[in-house]
Scaffold this active site. Structure first.
Site, PDB file in Angstrom:
ATOM      1  CG  ASN A 119      38.519  48.002  34.373  1.00 48.22           C
ATOM      2  OD1 ASN A 119      39.075  49.054  34.060  1.00 48.22           O
ATOM      3  ND2 ASN A 119      38.910  47.266  35.410  1.00 48.22           N
ATOM      4  CD1 TRP A 120      37.685  49.591  27.676  1.00 54.05           C
ATOM      5  CD2 TRP A 120      38.522  51.474  26.792  1.00 54.05           C
ATOM      6  NE1 TRP A 120      36.924  49.917  26.584  1.00 54.05           N
ATOM      7  CE2 TRP A 120      37.416  51.062  26.023  1.00 54.05           C
ATOM      8  CE3 TRP A 120      39.203  52.638  26.424  1.00 54.05           C
ATOM      9  CZ2 TRP A 120      36.975  51.778  24.899  1.00 54.05           C
ATOM     10  CZ3 TRP A 120      38.768  53.353  25.314  1.00 54.05           C
ATOM     11  CH2 TRP A 120      37.661  52.918  24.557  1.00 54.05           C
ATOM     12  CE  LYS A 121      41.442  45.074  34.309  1.00 51.48           C
ATOM     13  NZ  LYS A 121      41.934  43.814  34.875  1.00 51.48           N
ATOM     14  CG  HIS A 124      39.923  46.711  39.641  1.00 56.21           C
ATOM     15  ND1 HIS A 124      41.085  45.986  39.591  1.00 56.21           N
ATOM     16  CD2 HIS A 124      39.089  46.159  38.734  1.00 56.21           C
ATOM     17  CE1 HIS A 124      40.957  45.035  38.676  1.00 56.21           C
ATOM     18  NE2 HIS A 124      39.748  45.121  38.142  1.00 56.21           N
ATOM     19  CD  GLU A 143      43.875  45.128  37.607  1.00 57.29           C
ATOM     20  OE1 GLU A 143      43.641  46.211  37.052  1.00 57.29           O
ATOM     21  OE2 GLU A 143      43.563  44.020  37.114  1.00 57.29           O
ATOM     22  CD  GLU A 163      36.408  42.837  38.817  1.00 56.42           C
ATOM     23  OE1 GLU A 163      36.137  42.711  37.636  1.00 56.42           O
ATOM     24  OE2 GLU A 163      37.338  43.547  39.230  1.00 56.42           O
ATOM     25  N   GLY A 204      42.111  38.389  34.467  1.00 53.83           N
ATOM     26  CA  GLY A 204      43.201  38.415  33.489  1.00 53.83           C
ATOM     27  C   GLY A 204      43.939  37.091  33.365  1.00 53.83           C
ATOM     28  CB  SER A 263      38.522  35.334  32.611  1.00 53.26           C
ATOM     29  OG  SER A 263      39.854  35.628  32.999  1.00 53.26           O
ATOM     30  N   GLY A 294      37.375  43.141  31.665  1.00 49.65           N
ATOM     31  CA  GLY A 294      38.668  43.747  31.336  1.00 49.65           C
ATOM     32  C   GLY A 294      39.077  43.412  29.912  1.00 49.65           C
ATOM     33  N   GLY A 295      39.894  42.377  29.775  1.00 50.03           N
ATOM     34  CA  GLY A 295      40.497  42.017  28.491  1.00 50.03           C
ATOM     35  C   GLY A 295      39.527  41.986  27.317  1.00 50.03           C
TER      36      GLY A 295
HETATM   37  P1  PGA Z   1      39.430  40.487  32.988  1.00 48.14           P
HETATM   38  O1  PGA Z   1      39.427  41.701  34.039  1.00 48.14           O
HETATM   39  O2  PGA Z   1      38.085  40.470  32.339  1.00 48.14           O
HETATM   40  O3  PGA Z   1      40.554  40.803  32.038  1.00 48.14           O
HETATM   41  O4  PGA Z   1      39.673  39.236  33.785  1.00 48.14           O
HETATM   42  C1  PGA Z   1      38.309  41.964  34.805  1.00 48.14           C
HETATM   43  C2  PGA Z   1      38.563  43.176  35.661  1.00 48.14           C
HETATM   44  O5  PGA Z   1      39.650  43.289  36.241  1.00 48.14           O
HETATM   45  O6  PGA Z   1      37.705  44.073  35.771  1.00 48.14           O
END
Ligand code: PGA
Length: 253
Positions: free
Chosen positions: A9-11, A97, A99, A169, A175, A215, A236-237
């Protein structure tokens, strides 16, 4: 056998040239996918054609969208619909998600509509659920997540639910560098599967891939993915670093 999935997930990250470099690095890295494994790249919508072109011909590798609108078309300025994504070859769409739930006020009911829209065109929703820190501290994460699933997915038929991928999640681990322990991940993944088993029967629940997100890194992926009810990760990251994500792909069961 359930699908094992590493989903990036590049966001809202990377310029187009950075995206191109990352995809080239990933293509050059050593990663092997067996028949029941998939790598999925949820890139910013504007980079979907680039990613699709770069990853063309790679077995079990897919480009995904990070969100969609529930309507097929109309006066919804700035939005992109599920059929539009399908028309450029997208087969997976991340929905709900945390977010989007938090910053864009997406409700369970709105996510039910989006899920219907994605399934209606034969694509796969990657449906996110998960609790905030205060719920985890109160110990009520199971009922919190169960309500998210019931409210957005329980209207689906048994056939439809097998086409949904779940991403659990915990918001407190996204994050933040904090990860649920592999025992915590297994415990709630098993609970999520039991929620589907109660509604749809064990045989159906056993077909649903449940990814862990929060994470995930090269250093912890193998241990988390080795849990019996964890079928991969939504990352994500660490998905923005080619060597990290290649190692995460290689950590799939
Ligand atoms: P993260 O994000 O790996 O940076 O914690 C995961 C996500 O939000 O999909």
């Amino acid at each position: 056998m359930r699908k094992q999935i590493a989903a990036a997930n590049w966001k809202m990250n990377l310029s187009v040239s950075e995206a191109e470099i990352l995809l080239d690095q990933l293509l050059a890295s050593e990663h092997n996918l067996s028949a029941n494994q998939e790598a999925i790249f949820a890139v910013p919508a504007i980079y979907i054609p680039l990613a699709t072109q770069k990853l063309a011909g790679k077995n079990n590798v897919y480009v995904a969208a990070q969100n969609c609108h529930p309507k097929a078309n109309g006066a919804y300025t700035g939005e992109i619909s599920a059929p539009m994504f399908a028309s450029v070859g997208v087969k997976h769409i991340v929905l709900g998600h945390s977010e989007r739930r938090e910053y864009f006020n997406e409700s369970d009911a709105f996510l039910a509509e989006k899920t219907n829209a994605v399934l209606a065109i034969g694509s796969t929703p990657i449906f996110c659920c998960g609790e905030p820190l205060e719920i985890r501290e109160a110990g009520t994460q199971n009922s919190f997540v169960e309500a998210q699933l019931k409210n957005s997915l329980f209207h689906l038929t048994a056939d439809q639910i097998t086409k949904v991928v779940i991403a659990y999640e915990p918001i407190w681990a996204i994050g933040t560098g904090k990860t649920a322990s592999s025992e915590q991940a297994q415990e709630i993944h098993a609970y999520i599967r039991s929620v589907f088993a109660t509604k749809y029967g064990q045989a159906i629940a056993d077909q649903i891939s449940i990814l862990y997100g929060g994470s995930v890194k090269a250093a912890n992926a193998k241990e988390i993915f080795s849990q019996p009810d964890v079928d991969g990760g939504l990352v994500g990251g660490a998905s923005l670093i080619a060597s990290e994500f290649a190692a995460i792909i290689n950590a799939l069961k």
